[in-house]
Design a protein around this motif. Structure first.
Motif, PDB file in Angstrom:
ATOM      1  N   LEU A  72      -3.912 -10.352  13.176  1.00 48.99           N
ATOM      2  CA  LEU A  72      -4.205 -11.513  12.685  1.00 48.99           C
ATOM      3  C   LEU A  72      -3.196 -12.704  13.314  1.00 48.99           C
ATOM      4  O   LEU A  72      -2.109 -12.437  13.621  1.00 48.99           O
ATOM      5  N   SER A  73      -3.613 -13.760  13.365  1.00 47.04           N
ATOM      6  CA  SER A  73      -2.617 -14.943  14.004  1.00 47.04           C
ATOM      7  C   SER A  73      -1.510 -15.373  12.615  1.00 47.04           C
ATOM      8  O   SER A  73      -0.672 -15.900  13.012  1.00 47.04           O
ATOM      9  N   ALA A  74      -1.772 -15.326  11.585  1.00 45.09           N
ATOM     10  CA  ALA A  74      -1.207 -15.848  10.309  1.00 45.09           C
ATOM     11  C   ALA A  74      -1.602 -14.778   9.487  1.00 45.09           C
ATOM     12  O   ALA A  74      -2.787 -14.412   9.194  1.00 45.09           O
ATOM     13  N   PRO A  75      -0.606 -14.563   8.135  1.00 44.08           N
ATOM     14  CA  PRO A  75      -0.927 -14.075   7.020  1.00 44.08           C
ATOM     15  C   PRO A  75      -1.995 -14.493   6.212  1.00 44.08           C
ATOM     16  O   PRO A  75      -2.245 -15.832   5.993  1.00 44.08           O
ATOM     17  N   PRO A  76      -3.198 -13.746   5.779  1.00 46.53           N
ATOM     18  CA  PRO A  76      -4.204 -14.289   4.894  1.00 46.53           C
ATOM     19  C   PRO A  76      -3.747 -14.931   3.669  1.00 46.53           C
ATOM     20  O   PRO A  76      -2.687 -14.334   3.203  1.00 46.53           O
ATOM     21  N   LYS A  77      -4.162 -16.063   3.173  1.00 45.66           N
ATOM     22  CA  LYS A  77      -3.993 -16.813   2.026  1.00 45.66           C
ATOM     23  C   LYS A  77      -4.970 -16.658   1.256  1.00 45.66           C
ATOM     24  O   LYS A  77      -6.242 -16.955   1.800  1.00 45.66           O
ATOM     25  N   PRO A  78      -5.081 -16.768  -0.157  1.00 48.98           N
ATOM     26  CA  PRO A  78      -3.911 -16.485  -0.929  1.00 48.98           C
ATOM     27  C   PRO A  78      -3.419 -15.259  -0.915  1.00 48.98           C
ATOM     28  O   PRO A  78      -4.066 -14.051  -0.314  1.00 48.98           O
ATOM     29  N   ALA A  79      -2.249 -14.484  -1.574  1.00 49.28           N
ATOM     30  CA  ALA A  79      -1.936 -13.208  -1.500  1.00 49.28           C
ATOM     31  C   ALA A  79      -2.874 -12.180  -1.852  1.00 49.28           C
ATOM     32  O   ALA A  79      -2.823 -11.109  -1.377  1.00 49.28           O
ATOM     33  N   ASP A  80      -3.884 -12.702  -2.890  1.00 48.00           N
ATOM     34  CA  ASP A  80      -4.888 -11.808  -3.322  1.00 48.00           C
ATOM     35  C   ASP A  80      -5.592 -11.211  -1.954  1.00 48.00           C
ATOM     36  O   ASP A  80      -6.050 -10.047  -2.260  1.00 48.00           O
ATOM     37  N   ALA A  81      -5.944 -12.142  -1.090  1.00 50.94           N
ATOM     38  CA  ALA A  81      -6.912 -11.746  -0.089  1.00 50.94           C
ATOM     39  C   ALA A  81      -6.075 -10.868   0.744  1.00 50.94           C
ATOM     40  O   ALA A  81      -6.884  -9.818   1.078  1.00 50.94           O
ATOM     41  N   ALA A  82      -4.702 -11.023   0.998  1.00 51.34           N
ATOM     42  CA  ALA A  82      -3.938  -9.996   1.966  1.00 51.34           C
ATOM     43  C   ALA A  82      -3.952  -8.665   1.194  1.00 51.34           C
ATOM     44  O   ALA A  82      -4.078  -7.520   1.657  1.00 51.34           O
ATOM     45  N   ASP A  83      -3.785  -8.767  -0.198  1.00 56.80           N
ATOM     46  CA  ASP A  83      -3.844  -7.572  -0.884  1.00 56.80           C
ATOM     47  C   ASP A  83      -5.029  -6.632  -1.031  1.00 56.80           C
ATOM     48  O   ASP A  83      -5.056  -5.480  -0.865  1.00 56.80           O
ATOM     49  N   ALA A  84      -6.135  -7.500  -0.788  1.00 56.07           N
ATOM     50  CA  ALA A  84      -7.491  -6.773  -0.746  1.00 56.07           C
ATOM     51  C   ALA A  84      -7.563  -5.868   0.685  1.00 56.07           C
ATOM     52  O   ALA A  84      -7.956  -5.037   0.633  1.00 56.07           O
ATOM     53  N   LEU A  85      -7.245  -6.794   1.843  1.00 53.69           N
ATOM     54  CA  LEU A  85      -6.969  -6.050   2.863  1.00 53.69           C
ATOM     55  C   LEU A  85      -6.151  -4.870   3.085  1.00 53.69           C
ATOM     56  O   LEU A  85      -6.375  -3.882   3.583  1.00 53.69           O
ATOM     57  N   ALA A  86      -4.866  -5.041   2.200  1.00 48.64           N
ATOM     58  CA  ALA A  86      -4.052  -3.898   2.312  1.00 48.64           C
ATOM     59  C   ALA A  86      -4.721  -2.683   1.478  1.00 48.64           C
ATOM     60  O   ALA A  86      -4.323  -1.535   1.720  1.00 48.64           O
ATOM     61  N   LEU A  87      -5.485  -2.931   0.624  1.00 50.83           N
ATOM     62  CA  LEU A  87      -6.157  -1.886  -0.327  1.00 50.83           C
ATOM     63  C   LEU A  87      -6.871  -0.981   0.846  1.00 50.83           C
ATOM     64  O   LEU A  87      -7.226   0.064   0.686  1.00 50.83           O
ATOM     65  N   ALA A  88      -7.768  -2.028   1.614  1.00 45.06           N
ATOM     66  CA  ALA A  88      -8.772  -1.229   2.403  1.00 45.06           C
ATOM     67  C   ALA A  88      -8.047  -0.484   3.413  1.00 45.06           C
ATOM     68  O   ALA A  88      -8.492   0.727   3.715  1.00 45.06           O
ATOM     69  N   ILE A  89      -7.193  -0.932   3.962  1.00 45.17           N
ATOM     70  CA  ILE A  89      -6.461  -0.369   5.106  1.00 45.17           C
ATOM     71  C   ILE A  89      -5.877   1.120   4.474  1.00 45.17           C
ATOM     72  O   ILE A  89      -5.833   2.102   4.935  1.00 45.17           O
ATOM     73  N   CYS A  90      -5.115   0.919   3.262  1.00 42.64           N
ATOM     74  CA  CYS A  90      -4.347   2.028   2.469  1.00 42.64           C
ATOM     75  C   CYS A  90      -5.595   2.969   2.478  1.00 42.64           C
ATOM     76  O   CYS A  90      -5.264   4.212   2.570  1.00 42.64           O
ATOM     77  N   HIS A  91      -6.821   2.624   2.168  1.00 41.35           N
ATOM     78  CA  HIS A  91      -7.756   3.774   1.954  1.00 41.35           C
ATOM     79  C   HIS A  91      -8.100   4.314   3.140  1.00 41.35           C
ATOM     80  O   HIS A  91      -8.473   5.759   3.317  1.00 41.35           O
ATOM     81  N   ILE A  92      -8.246   3.682   4.346  1.00 38.89           N
ATOM     82  CA  ILE A  92      -8.616   4.167   5.472  1.00 38.89           C
ATOM     83  C   ILE A  92      -7.544   5.362   5.860  1.00 38.89           C
ATOM     84  O   ILE A  92      -7.796   6.167   6.503  1.00 38.89           O
ATOM     85  N   TRP A  93      -6.312   4.931   5.866  1.00 41.72           N
ATOM     86  CA  TRP A  93      -5.009   5.732   6.282  1.00 41.72           C
ATOM     87  C   TRP A  93      -4.882   6.972   5.358  1.00 41.72           C
ATOM     88  O   TRP A  93      -4.487   8.020   5.741  1.00 41.72           O
ATOM     89  N   ARG A  94      -5.414   6.886   4.122  1.00 40.65           N
ATOM     90  CA  ARG A  94      -5.017   7.738   3.452  1.00 40.65           C
ATOM     91  C   ARG A  94      -6.192   8.911   3.021  1.00 40.65           C
ATOM     92  O   ARG A  94      -5.866  10.038   2.912  1.00 40.65           O
ATOM     93  N   ALA A  95      -7.321   8.355   3.420  1.00 42.70           N
ATOM     94  CA  ALA A  95      -8.537   9.323   3.367  1.00 42.70           C
ATOM     95  C   ALA A  95      -8.319  10.497   4.052  1.00 42.70           C
ATOM     96  O   ALA A  95      -8.802  11.615   3.553  1.00 42.70           O
ATOM     97  N   PRO A  96      -7.922  10.628   5.388  1.00 38.45           N
ATOM     98  CA  PRO A  96      -7.690  11.785   6.155  1.00 38.45           C
ATOM     99  C   PRO A  96      -6.666  12.822   5.625  1.00 38.45           C
ATOM    100  O   PRO A  96      -7.074  14.116   5.153  1.00 38.45           O
ATOM    101  N   ALA A  97      -5.682  12.185   4.823  1.00 47.70           N
ATOM    102  CA  ALA A  97      -4.465  12.972   4.282  1.00 47.70           C
ATOM    103  C   ALA A  97      -5.117  13.690   2.835  1.00 47.70           C
ATOM    104  O   ALA A  97      -4.999  15.040   2.664  1.00 47.70           O
TER     105      ALA A  97
END
Lengths: 179, 179
Positions: B133-158
């Protein structure tokens, strides 16, 4: 006034419908428990509670839904499930435009037994007497749901009087300032 | 795999949709916040969150919804609202038959920053980098929601590998007992 009381829980969500007005004998229209299996995942359980509560709202068309107010100070293991089940109850009611009232466990106990520290048996005994039932409703969650509905019907006039008093006081104060 | 991450909250409920598989660059499809007014009653707020999340589910049709796991040990003042908002998110997903996964805040932080104790800024910076992305998503809650989705995609194979290893171990153990 017809009130659906909801004692929220994931395993057993108590529901009870009471009709009446303060100062007159009350009538129980229905009582029961919405259950979901403890081994199901949380989302499935919340869907089960939603379906169960929708059936109660359809069947009894209450004017108000009284839900136990959940405190996070309580048993840490069960409080999250209770909060989540109560969210479903508030959502189902509000989605239909039915007002929601929250009462604390001690308000409910005090309303039906005179003591905010009454035990389950005492609450069950008073619910039985006040609704002129032949035996205490089982399980305790069902009796607690009826107690919530009774509490709301009895407290509502007091709350209205209090609101009127506050409004009158505010009017007088406003007049005092402008005169 | 397309995942909707939900950072539950009554005032700001962060939502973010990420598509991809572990080990490949990820794509952000959408990010935002479902807000409800702090002065509305709780039932009305839960209905607002339900409506908002339904729109996100309609628009992005995710295969899975990843929700932050709420602990009652957290800030007592806000935890009940968080639990209630998370209940609505799990309900909306499960009602559509979409699987729900829960991840703790430290799992999410560890997945995207390498440290379970990373601060908001660090999480925002890594989300920005990982999704190009060109800048961090605002507010932090929006960035945290993306982090949750990323976390799931990365953890799922493990998680899948772990389940397979456990299953294989159980098979070997069973063979050992019968031979």
């Amino acid at each position: 006034m017809r009130v659906l009381g909801v004692d929220p829980g994931l395993t057993r969500c108590g529901v009870g419908v009471v009709e009446g007005v303060a100062g007159r004998p009350l009538t129980m229209l229905g009582v029961g428990v919405v259950r979901t299996p403890a081994d199901a995942d949380i989302g499935t359980r919340l869907v089960g509670i939603e379906r169960g509560l929708e059936e109660w709202l359809d069947r009894y068309a209450p004017e108000l839904v009284a839900v136990e107010r959940v405190f996070s100070q309580h048993n840490v293991r069960t409080v999250m499930g209770t909060a989540q089940a109560s969210a479903v109850a508030m959502l189902c009611a509000s989605r239909r435009g039915i007002p929601v009232a929250l009462h604390t466990p001690s308000e409910v106990k005090a309303a039906v037994t005179g003591s905010g520290r009454a035990d389950k048996a005492q609450v069950g005994a008073m619910v039985t007497r006040l609704l002129r039932l032949s035996a205490p409703p089982k399980p305790a969650d069902a009796a607690d749901a009826l107690a919530l509905a009774i509490c709301h019907i009895w407290r509502a006039p007091a709350q209205n009087r209090l609101q009127q008093a506050v409004a009158q006081h505010a009017q007088h104060a406003a007049k005092g300032r402008t005169s």
